[in-house]
Write a protein that holds these residues in place. Structure first.
Motif, PDB file in Angstrom:
ATOM      1  N   VAL A  42     -65.995  48.376 -22.668  1.00 49.78           N
ATOM      2  CA  VAL A  42     -65.526  49.487 -21.866  1.00 49.78           C
ATOM      3  C   VAL A  42     -64.306  48.917 -20.832  1.00 49.78           C
ATOM      4  O   VAL A  42     -64.151  47.999 -20.423  1.00 49.78           O
ATOM      5  CB  VAL A  42     -66.535  49.576 -20.951  1.00 49.78           C
ATOM      6  N   LEU A  43     -63.412  49.938 -20.957  1.00 44.97           N
ATOM      7  CA  LEU A  43     -61.943  49.684 -20.017  1.00 44.97           C
ATOM      8  C   LEU A  43     -61.949  50.825 -19.041  1.00 44.97           C
ATOM      9  O   LEU A  43     -62.500  52.030 -19.197  1.00 44.97           O
ATOM     10  CB  LEU A  43     -61.070  50.124 -21.063  1.00 44.97           C
ATOM     11  N   GLN A  44     -61.431  50.520 -17.843  1.00 41.02           N
ATOM     12  CA  GLN A  44     -61.291  51.115 -16.869  1.00 41.02           C
ATOM     13  C   GLN A  44     -59.745  50.943 -16.180  1.00 41.02           C
ATOM     14  O   GLN A  44     -59.433  50.041 -15.940  1.00 41.02           O
ATOM     15  CB  GLN A  44     -62.496  50.967 -15.789  1.00 41.02           C
ATOM     16  N   GLN A  45     -59.237  52.307 -15.966  1.00 40.71           N
ATOM     17  CA  GLN A  45     -57.991  52.113 -14.989  1.00 40.71           C
ATOM     18  C   GLN A  45     -58.092  53.377 -14.010  1.00 40.71           C
ATOM     19  O   GLN A  45     -58.093  54.496 -14.429  1.00 40.71           O
ATOM     20  CB  GLN A  45     -56.645  52.238 -15.969  1.00 40.71           C
ATOM     21  N   GLY A  46     -58.292  53.112 -12.799  1.00 40.53           N
ATOM     22  CA  GLY A  46     -58.443  54.042 -11.905  1.00 40.53           C
ATOM     23  C   GLY A  46     -59.832  54.970 -12.071  1.00 40.53           C
ATOM     24  O   GLY A  46     -60.798  54.457 -12.069  1.00 40.53           O
TER      25      GLY A  46
END
Length: 448
Positions: A42-46
């Motif tokens: 899982v990747l998150q940016q903002g």
């Protein structure tokens, strides 16, 4: 905004007795060689979150995965269009789809969704500040085209049309009749590396256009070379137990490792070839990792679209002939394959395919992570498709068997040539122009 990443894996190994698909007939699990996993990154940016889930299984149909994505959204908030779920395409795993005479195992199909959801939930809980890097390395020695032009006079029977194909797939026993391979394959291993901001490894997702190895006895449960690679890259990196190594399947529809022109170049013992190949790929990726550029604040975005394509179906005359052949066939007694048996198996396919809708809705997905891109397609595509998508794009790789599975989607000119991958059935049924339409749509999404 701080970029974050988290990874996790959940054991999905089926119990002994579970049905196994991926062959012309059903097999039953009798021996577990190594565990199978659902692996999530899982990747998150903002406000943007993306999940990449790679599953040790042969194939997962779209209706199954659409329902899983809704559960993931309910429990994590991840948007379905931002979730990529793909099969590795190991042919030695629990079955949740009916393929040819390989039946689906309903208890396993009921059990698997919760495990896939759990892998994404655990990965989301493991989110922490991170950085990413893309890379690629050529590994041409372990992937070859399995489609051949044969010498003049050779007859490549087509069990669906009753005619003769222009190419032969996997010419077992007819090696001396081979003229040449039909097309080049894709030798490149692309990969996405993920580390925490503290330089501790989180995950590595690789992609190779090699179908599977298959050096095991029927009735075996194994992750094949996909699992070997995942374990070996973790060992080489000296990563901790929380590290999740992942290998996905690329555009491998006409590629495998059964080298009919040099059949003795690999060890013959069970699991020896998959062990050698998985470790060799890991070694090359490990070397390439020494020079990659790390990005600590990568842009993250996803695009998703559906493509409508026509369906190839039998004519009224073909359907009548197939129905008569099905009526006289005792499928439960089939144990060995010959041309007569193939005619009967594919006759059943015509009867079942006739009830399909006239239009198929095909999922296409593109994900951008920093300066790299990943495409996702829900079937088995030829190397030609992947190589054309890679033109003028780097870093880039295509994950297949993603977000659904409808079988082979060859380019139109390969359907014209014939061969196993093109025989009309429930795992090869889209109209000849489908590959171009799907590839064009994915290219459009990647440009966005």
């Amino acid at each position: 905004m701080t970029f974050q990443a988290g990874a996790a894996q959940v054991d999905i190994t089926p119990p002994l007795g579970t049905l196994i698909n991926g062959d012309f007939i059903t097999h039953y699990a009798r021996f577990i060689h190594d565990p199978l996993f659902a692996k999530a990154l899982v990747l998150q940016q903002g406000d943007t979150r993306v999940a990449l889930v790679i599953v040790d299984i042969c194939a997962m149909p779209r209706d199954f995965l659409d329902a899983v994505k809704i559960r993931i959204q309910d429990e994590t908030g991840l948007l379905p269009q931002n979730v990529l779920i793909a099969s590795t395409h190991t042919h030695a795993a629990g079955s949740i789809a009916s393929l040819l005479l390989g039946a689906a195992d309903l208890p396993y199909r009921q059990k698997l969704p919760g495990l896939l959801v759990e892998s994404v939930k655990m990965a989301s809980q493991n989110l922490r500040p991170a950085k990413i890097g893309f890379g690629a390395v050529d590994v041409p020695e372990h992937v070859v085209c399995r489609r051949f032009f044969m010498k003049e006079g050779y007859v490549a029977h087509n069990p669906v049309s009753g005619g003769v194909d222009g190419v032969k797939t996997n010419p077992f026993g007819d090696e001396q009749q081979i003229d040449r391979r039909v097309v080049p394959v894709d030798p490149q291993v692309g990969f996405l590396a993920v580390k925490g901001s503290d330089d501790q490894w989180i995950s590595l997702l690789a992609n190779y256009s090699l179908h599977y190895v298959g050096d095991w006895e029927n009735g075996t449960i194994t992750a094949d070379y996909f699992g070997v690679f995942s374990n070996e890259i973790g060992r080489l990196l000296n990563a901790g137990p929380a590290f999740v190594g992942m290998m996905s399947n690329g555009t491998s529809g006409e590629a495998n490792i059964w080298d009919f022109l040099d059949p003795d170049r690999y060890p013959k013992a069970h699991f020896a070839k998959s062990d050698l190949i998985g470790k060799a790929i890991a070694g090359k990726v490990f070397e390439a990792l020494q020079t990659i550029d790390w990005q600590d604040n990568p842009v993250l975005s996803a695009q998703y679209a559906d493509v409508e394509t026509g369906v190839r179906k039998p004519s009224a005359e073909e359907l009548e002939a197939a129905t008569l052949l099905v009526a006289e066939t005792h499928y439960e007694n089939i144990q060995h394959l010959d041309m007569d048996v193939l005619r009967r198996i594919y006759a059943r396919e015509q009867v079942l395919l006739n009830d399909y809708p006239d239009i198929n809705v095909f999922p296409v997905q593109a994900i951008r992570i920093g300066d790299g891109q990943i495409g996702a397609l829900g079937g088995e595509f030829f190397a030609e498709t992947g190589l054309r998508l890679k033109e003028n794009r780097s870093p880039y790789f295509t994950i297949t068997m993603a977000n659904g599975y409808i079988g082979y989607i060859p380019p139109a000119h390969e359907i014209e040539r014939g061969g196993y991958e093109t025989w009309r059935c429930r795992t090869s049924f889209l109209e000849p122009g489908a590959e171009e339409a799907i590839r064009t749509k994915l290219a459009e999404l990647l440009e966005k």
